[in-house]
Design a protein around this motif. Structure first.
Motif, PDB file in Angstrom:
ATOM      1  N   SER A 121       0.823  -1.198   0.000  1.00 29.72           N
ATOM      2  CA  SER A 121       0.000   0.000   0.000  1.00 29.72           C
ATOM      3  C   SER A 121       0.864   1.258   0.000  1.00 29.72           C
ATOM      4  O   SER A 121       0.595   2.210  -0.723  1.00 29.72           O
ATOM      5  CB  SER A 121      -0.920  -0.017   1.209  1.00 29.72           C
ATOM      6  OG  SER A 121      -1.694   1.147   1.257  1.00 29.72           O
TER       7      SER A 121
ATOM      8  N   GLU B 251       2.413   1.571  -3.473  1.00 30.21           N
ATOM      9  CA  GLU B 251       1.434   2.050  -4.444  1.00 30.21           C
ATOM     10  C   GLU B 251       1.160   3.542  -4.260  1.00 30.21           C
ATOM     11  O   GLU B 251       1.017   4.286  -5.230  1.00 30.21           O
ATOM     12  CB  GLU B 251       0.141   1.246  -4.300  1.00 30.21           C
ATOM     13  CG  GLU B 251       0.276  -0.206  -4.764  1.00 30.21           C
ATOM     14  CD  GLU B 251      -0.986  -1.000  -4.485  1.00 30.21           C
ATOM     15  OE1 GLU B 251      -1.902  -0.434  -3.855  1.00 30.21           O
ATOM     16  OE2 GLU B 251      -1.054  -2.166  -4.893  1.00 30.21           O
ATOM     17  N   THR B 252       1.079   3.978  -3.030  1.00 29.80           N
ATOM     18  CA  THR B 252       0.850   5.396  -2.755  1.00 29.80           C
ATOM     19  C   THR B 252       2.003   6.245  -3.280  1.00 29.80           C
ATOM     20  O   THR B 252       1.807   7.302  -3.886  1.00 29.80           O
ATOM     21  CB  THR B 252       0.681   5.629  -1.249  1.00 29.80           C
ATOM     22  OG1 THR B 252      -0.408   4.842  -0.775  1.00 29.80           O
ATOM     23  CG2 THR B 252       0.409   7.091  -0.946  1.00 29.80           C
TER      24      THR B 252
ATOM     25  N   GLU C  96       1.873   9.047  -6.211  1.00 26.41           N
ATOM     26  CA  GLU C  96       2.335  10.413  -6.025  1.00 26.41           C
ATOM     27  C   GLU C  96       3.353  10.806  -7.091  1.00 26.41           C
ATOM     28  O   GLU C  96       3.308  11.903  -7.644  1.00 26.41           O
ATOM     29  CB  GLU C  96       2.936  10.571  -4.630  1.00 26.41           C
ATOM     30  CG  GLU C  96       1.906  10.480  -3.503  1.00 26.41           C
ATOM     31  CD  GLU C  96       2.548  10.561  -2.135  1.00 26.41           C
ATOM     32  OE1 GLU C  96       3.807  10.572  -2.091  1.00 26.41           O
ATOM     33  OE2 GLU C  96       1.823  10.605  -1.132  1.00 26.41           O
TER      34      GLU C  96
END
Length: 209
Positions: A46, A49-50, A54
């Protein structure tokens, strides 16, 4: 005797249960380990992926910004090219206006010279004056042809509506037979170079009595 029987039953149960337990334990342990690993990996995935999202957003914003700058640069370049082309064209058209202004004085002198000659004196009985007059007229005609060839046109606005962009009013006076606001007298003709006023005509303007 009863205690022996109970012990035998417990041993038998133990022998039967142990293989089943030994068979089930590795699978259960693997499942539990995988679940624990998945639970551990989920936050990491997670977070990754964040971070990627960004970075993607930043790159898209940079691409958008660079595209806008590129478009503005193209527009500025095109505007500069258009202005430069216009300046070149104007230089070709109006680069001779200094020379034309000087030649206008010559044209004025020729015009005054021909107007000053009494027409009744220009006859075959006075050949010298006639030849001089004819020569002046031919010179004036030729210089006007040269002016026309280079885009220089004469302005003789007698009777026309007064235009401050083409005429310079020397006086305003009531003139019989002339509509107020029109040119009544032309004291010096004007000239335009390729549609641009090079010298305004000097005029007198009629006004209401």
């Amino acid at each position: 005797m009863a205690s022996l029987c109970a012990r035998a039953v417990r041993q038998s149960y133990s022998l039967v249960a142990k293989p089943a337990l030994s068979r089930a334990s590795p699978r259960l342990l693997c499942t539990a380990s995988q679940q624990k690993k998945d639970e551990t990996d989920k936050p990491e995935q997670s977070a990754a992926e964040t971070l990627l999202a960004e970075e993607k957003a930043q790159l898209e914003e940079q691409v958008k910004d660079m595209t806008e700058k590129y478009k503005r640069a193209l527009a500025d370049t095109e505007n500069l090219r258009t202005r430069s082309q216009k300046m070149i064209e104007d230089a070709k058209l109006y680069g001779i206006q200094g020379l034309c202004k000087d030649l206008l004085d010559v044209a004025d002198i020729l015009e005054k010279a021909t107007e000053s000659v009494p027409k009744e004196e220009v006859t075959s009985q006075n050949p010298h004056l006639k030849n001089l007059y004819d020569g002046l007229m031919m010179t004036e005609i030729q210089i006007q042809k040269v002016f026309t060839k280079h885009g220089l046109a004469k302005l003789n606005p007698d009777g026309q509506k007064f235009d401050p962009y083409e005429h310079e009013a020397l006086f305003h006076a009531p003139v019989e037979g002339k509509e107020p606001g029109t040119v009544a007298v032309v004291t010096k003709v004007g000239y335009k170079l390729h549609g641009r006023t090079l010298r305004p005509a000097l005029v007198g303007v009629a006004k209401a009595p």
